[in-house]
Design a protein around this motif. Structure first.
Motif, PDB file in Angstrom:
ATOM      1  N   LEU A 113       0.846  -1.184   0.000  1.00  0.00           N
ATOM      2  CA  LEU A 113       0.000   0.000   0.000  1.00  0.00           C
ATOM      3  C   LEU A 113       0.885   1.239   0.000  1.00  0.00           C
ATOM      4  O   LEU A 113       1.761   1.389   0.854  1.00  0.00           O
ATOM      5  CB  LEU A 113      -0.919   0.016   1.229  1.00  0.00           C
ATOM      6  CG  LEU A 113      -2.060   1.029   1.137  1.00  0.00           C
ATOM      7  CD1 LEU A 113      -3.123   0.546   0.155  1.00  0.00           C
ATOM      8  CD2 LEU A 113      -2.692   1.272   2.496  1.00  0.00           C
ATOM      9  N   ASP A 249     -18.564  -9.435  -7.015  1.00  0.00           N
ATOM     10  CA  ASP A 249     -17.335  -9.060  -6.358  1.00  0.00           C
ATOM     11  C   ASP A 249     -16.231  -8.884  -7.411  1.00  0.00           C
ATOM     12  O   ASP A 249     -15.305  -9.691  -7.480  1.00  0.00           O
ATOM     13  CB  ASP A 249     -17.002 -10.291  -5.503  1.00  0.00           C
ATOM     14  CG  ASP A 249     -16.493  -9.926  -4.158  1.00  0.00           C
ATOM     15  OD1 ASP A 249     -16.387  -8.739  -3.873  1.00  0.00           O
ATOM     16  OD2 ASP A 249     -16.205 -10.880  -3.409  1.00  0.00           O
ATOM     17  N   CYS A 253     -12.492  -3.944  -7.110  1.00  0.00           N
ATOM     18  CA  CYS A 253     -13.537  -3.086  -6.526  1.00  0.00           C
ATOM     19  C   CYS A 253     -13.293  -2.850  -5.038  1.00  0.00           C
ATOM     20  O   CYS A 253     -14.142  -2.294  -4.348  1.00  0.00           O
ATOM     21  CB  CYS A 253     -14.934  -3.639  -6.788  1.00  0.00           C
ATOM     22  SG  CYS A 253     -15.381  -5.027  -5.743  1.00  0.00           S
ATOM     23  N   GLY A 254     -12.140  -3.247  -4.542  1.00  0.00           N
ATOM     24  CA  GLY A 254     -11.806  -3.044  -3.126  1.00  0.00           C
ATOM     25  C   GLY A 254     -11.587  -1.572  -2.806  1.00  0.00           C
ATOM     26  O   GLY A 254     -11.222  -0.772  -3.678  1.00  0.00           O
ATOM     27  N   VAL A 255     -11.803  -1.239  -1.535  1.00  0.00           N
ATOM     28  CA  VAL A 255     -11.716   0.147  -1.082  1.00  0.00           C
ATOM     29  C   VAL A 255     -10.316   0.730  -1.285  1.00  0.00           C
ATOM     30  O   VAL A 255     -10.155   1.946  -1.372  1.00  0.00           O
ATOM     31  CB  VAL A 255     -12.138   0.240   0.409  1.00  0.00           C
ATOM     32  CG1 VAL A 255     -11.176  -0.548   1.304  1.00  0.00           C
ATOM     33  CG2 VAL A 255     -12.250   1.679   0.872  1.00  0.00           C
ATOM     34  N   GLU A 256      -9.285  -0.116  -1.398  1.00  0.00           N
ATOM     35  CA  GLU A 256      -7.927   0.399  -1.553  1.00  0.00           C
ATOM     36  C   GLU A 256      -7.639   0.870  -2.982  1.00  0.00           C
ATOM     37  O   GLU A 256      -6.606   1.485  -3.237  1.00  0.00           O
ATOM     38  CB  GLU A 256      -6.893  -0.651  -1.123  1.00  0.00           C
ATOM     39  CG  GLU A 256      -6.779  -1.868  -2.015  1.00  0.00           C
ATOM     40  CD  GLU A 256      -7.783  -2.970  -1.689  1.00  0.00           C
ATOM     41  OE1 GLU A 256      -8.813  -2.662  -1.052  1.00  0.00           O
ATOM     42  OE2 GLU A 256      -7.539  -4.119  -2.105  1.00  0.00           O
ATOM     43  N   ALA A 258     -10.645   1.430  -5.513  1.00  0.00           N
ATOM     44  CA  ALA A 258     -11.831   1.971  -6.178  1.00  0.00           C
ATOM     45  C   ALA A 258     -12.324   3.236  -5.486  1.00  0.00           C
ATOM     46  O   ALA A 258     -12.215   3.387  -4.268  1.00  0.00           O
ATOM     47  CB  ALA A 258     -12.917   0.906  -6.202  1.00  0.00           C
ATOM     48  N   HIS A 259     -12.881   4.148  -6.287  1.00  0.00           N
ATOM     49  CA  HIS A 259     -13.457   5.404  -5.789  1.00  0.00           C
ATOM     50  C   HIS A 259     -14.827   5.558  -6.429  1.00  0.00           C
ATOM     51  O   HIS A 259     -14.912   5.677  -7.657  1.00  0.00           O
ATOM     52  CB  HIS A 259     -12.551   6.588  -6.173  1.00  0.00           C
ATOM     53  CG  HIS A 259     -11.186   6.503  -5.565  1.00  0.00           C
ATOM     54  ND1 HIS A 259     -10.808   7.263  -4.488  1.00  0.00           N
ATOM     55  CD2 HIS A 259     -10.128   5.699  -5.860  1.00  0.00           C
ATOM     56  CE1 HIS A 259      -9.558   6.945  -4.149  1.00  0.00           C
ATOM     57  NE2 HIS A 259      -9.126   5.990  -4.972  1.00  0.00           N
ATOM     58  N   LEU A 260     -15.881   5.536  -5.609  1.00  0.00           N
ATOM     59  CA  LEU A 260     -17.238   5.651  -6.153  1.00  0.00           C
ATOM     60  C   LEU A 260     -17.374   6.957  -6.929  1.00  0.00           C
ATOM     61  O   LEU A 260     -17.003   8.028  -6.413  1.00  0.00           O
ATOM     62  CB  LEU A 260     -18.287   5.628  -5.035  1.00  0.00           C
ATOM     63  CG  LEU A 260     -18.603   4.293  -4.362  1.00  0.00           C
ATOM     64  CD1 LEU A 260     -19.738   4.509  -3.345  1.00  0.00           C
ATOM     65  CD2 LEU A 260     -18.979   3.202  -5.355  1.00  0.00           C
ATOM     66  N   TYR A 281      -4.367   6.609  -1.334  1.00  0.00           N
ATOM     67  CA  TYR A 281      -3.739   5.335  -0.984  1.00  0.00           C
ATOM     68  C   TYR A 281      -4.063   4.325  -2.073  1.00  0.00           C
ATOM     69  O   TYR A 281      -5.194   4.284  -2.558  1.00  0.00           O
ATOM     70  CB  TYR A 281      -4.291   4.833   0.356  1.00  0.00           C
ATOM     71  CG  TYR A 281      -3.999   5.798   1.474  1.00  0.00           C
ATOM     72  CD1 TYR A 281      -2.887   5.619   2.305  1.00  0.00           C
ATOM     73  CD2 TYR A 281      -4.789   6.929   1.674  1.00  0.00           C
ATOM     74  CE1 TYR A 281      -2.597   6.532   3.307  1.00  0.00           C
ATOM     75  CE2 TYR A 281      -4.509   7.840   2.673  1.00  0.00           C
ATOM     76  CZ  TYR A 281      -3.412   7.634   3.488  1.00  0.00           C
ATOM     77  OH  TYR A 281      -3.118   8.535   4.465  1.00  0.00           O
ATOM     78  N   PRO A 283      -2.623   0.203  -3.842  1.00  0.00           N
ATOM     79  CA  PRO A 283      -1.646  -0.890  -3.827  1.00  0.00           C
ATOM     80  C   PRO A 283      -0.818  -0.879  -5.113  1.00  0.00           C
ATOM     81  O   PRO A 283      -1.339  -0.566  -6.177  1.00  0.00           O
ATOM     82  CB  PRO A 283      -2.524  -2.147  -3.778  1.00  0.00           C
ATOM     83  CG  PRO A 283      -3.829  -1.742  -4.374  1.00  0.00           C
ATOM     84  CD  PRO A 283      -3.955  -0.239  -4.296  1.00  0.00           C
TER      85      PRO A 283
ATOM     86  N   SER B 224       2.314  -1.371   5.304  1.00  0.00           N
ATOM     87  CA  SER B 224       2.113  -1.357   3.854  1.00  0.00           C
ATOM     88  C   SER B 224       1.422  -2.627   3.351  1.00  0.00           C
ATOM     89  O   SER B 224       1.079  -2.727   2.185  1.00  0.00           O
ATOM     90  CB  SER B 224       3.444  -1.178   3.125  1.00  0.00           C
ATOM     91  OG  SER B 224       4.289  -2.282   3.394  1.00  0.00           O
ATOM     92  N   CYS B 253     -14.819  -5.757   1.904  1.00  0.00           N
ATOM     93  CA  CYS B 253     -13.803  -4.722   1.691  1.00  0.00           C
ATOM     94  C   CYS B 253     -14.064  -3.943   0.405  1.00  0.00           C
ATOM     95  O   CYS B 253     -13.239  -3.143  -0.015  1.00  0.00           O
ATOM     96  CB  CYS B 253     -12.381  -5.287   1.737  1.00  0.00           C
ATOM     97  SG  CYS B 253     -11.898  -6.172   0.258  1.00  0.00           S
TER      98      CYS B 253
END
Lengths: 300, 300
Positions: A113, A249, A253-256, A258-260, A281, A283, B224, B253
């Motif tokens: 991250l 899924d 689409c994970g919060v790390e 994706a941005h709605l 942030y 990955p 990280s 998530c």
């Protein structure tokens, strides 16, 4: 010595001679593991994956297993259950001899991250993107109808707020439960979220509104069944928006990452320079050149 | 008859008397199944989930299993492997007695994305939460060390900024690649993201900082490699923060439900009333009472 039967051929346990070199990847969620090693002096990949639990085996599992208590709290208790082996098989795939390509294919890359301030973007990320000059020729081909023209689901040709909506390559279009469409904007100077200002609100609202309408019309999926978002970092630096089914899924689409889109619009409404200043942030894989740049800069 | 030991207490097989009423849901991808039934005349939910395959057990699995050949084609062959039961356990969770709510919770349901303005929260969601008065007795048991005390990974006992960090029920703690910990705050009056103001920044920063340090120390996982986030809506209304491994695609998530703790802190720094005013998006299942309230209010 047994012949093949309904139950599968009892096979000599060839894996008893398997020598593990390394675990290429594994998934705790999917309960699988990809292993590189040697089988009788040949390179091999062995894939183990636990099998889904079938309803018709439940009665026998409940009656024929051993239970070990792990913990008890109020109405909750957890156990480890040891089931009869024939009701709890592991699907095993052997690739032998395996080539270098197989080994690479199954190898997982570690991700890290990264924290990118607005300053980091301008001093590390932007110069890296510019130097790489990643080709987006294939995107231009789509916008100019030189490629994939027959796949287009909807188009708004306006040069300022227009876009082309088409299926992502990952979607086979066989069923809507894993629907995955991409809206690619006609404007060519917006690399990513970082370039967005309040000037782009009409563009973003147009994509959101017309994209949802087109999906309702073509696939009968209402907006309440959709997840509409951008990636940061994106996989190519020409602004595009992802439309996927809420119940699916989708990878990425994970919060790390994706941005709605609805949040992006709200953020720009509350602060026109939001994405210029904001710490973001995301990955990056171990082999990503950009990760190297963050390390060189002492930011990881 | 065995006492508790390193390997877990050998337990009477209480499940041999379990009578299945229906399968609430299952996942072929995740190899789990949620079953509603009766245990000695009480309503119960039993959850079975196969466990991840651990590298350190591979040698014993390879040498100690039976193999049944399914097919052979060129360099590829597939088998069904029957492993020794102690190397292939099924994680089992029993909820008994289970309420109507538990049964609903585990039942597979269509989801709908809901748009909740600050006003919607105060006029629809908050009255609904207050009326339901969901029990968080099990959370208080943890905070008071009446339950799960031996599972606590780290605690900061401060009543204002303190918290208890412990493994989520979903994590079997056998390997760190699917690490899943929950930080539960000692303060008892914070229901969710919606109650957070800039007054809570020291609490959130403390959880972020000390949670990461505790995980580094105990599991040798650096920050990280972590995804640290809150859910909205949460599954219980006592503030808690999720810590999962970045490489592990943990359930919940996704961008439609998760909010990075780092973003939450940034948002409160830029606007103390951010979560009071902000429009938030989240999925609700078809049978969720709250969804009914949004429908009644004409908000869906």
């Amino acid at each position: 010595e047994n012949g093949p039967g309904h139950d599968g051929e009892e096979s000599e346990n060839i894996l008893s001679g398997f020598k593990t070199s390394s675990v290429l990847s594994d998934s705790a969620r999917e309960k699988n593991i990809f292993i590189h090693g040697k089988l009788a002096d040949q390179e091999a990949v062995v894939i183990l994956e636990k099998t889904p639990i079938r309803e018709e085996t439940l009665a026998e599992i409940f009656s024929g297993s051993r239970l070990k208590l792990d913990l008890r709290n109020d109405i909750y208790s957890t156990y480890r259950l040891q089931a009869p082996p024939h009701l709890n098989e592991i699907k095993t795939t052997v690739v032998c001899p395996a080539t270098e390509k197989h080994i690479k294919k199954y190898k997982r890359q570690e991700s890290f991250l990264v924290e990118e301030t607005g300053t980091d973007y301008r001093s590390i990320t932007l110069p890296y993107i510019q130097k790489q000059s990643f080709s987006v020729q294939w995107v231009h081909n789509i916008l100019e109808k030189k490629a994939e023209a027959e796949r287009v689901v909807y188009e708004d040709p306006d040069p300022e707020v227009g876009f082309v909506l088409l299926p992502d390559f990952k979607w086979d279009q066989k069923q809507v439960h894993d629907l995955y469409l991409i809206a690619i904007v006609h404007q060519r100077n917006i690399r990513s979220l970082r370039d967005l200002t309040s000037d782009h609100i009409p563009l973003l609202q147009n994509i959101f509104q017309k994209g949802k309408e087109a999906i309702l019309q073509r696939y009968e999926l209402p907006a309440s069944k959709l997840r509409v978002y951008l990636h940061y970092q994106p996989s190519y630096y020409h602004l595009h928006v992802h439309f996927t089914t809420l119940g699916y899924d989708a990878p990425g689409c994970g919060v790390e990452r994706a941005h709605l889109l609805a949040d992006v619009i709200q953020n720009l409404q509350s602060d026109p320079q939001y994405y210029e200043k904001r710490t973001l942030y995301f990955p990056l894989r171990a082999d990503d050149g950009l990760l190297g740049k963050f390390k060189e800069a002492g930011r990881l």
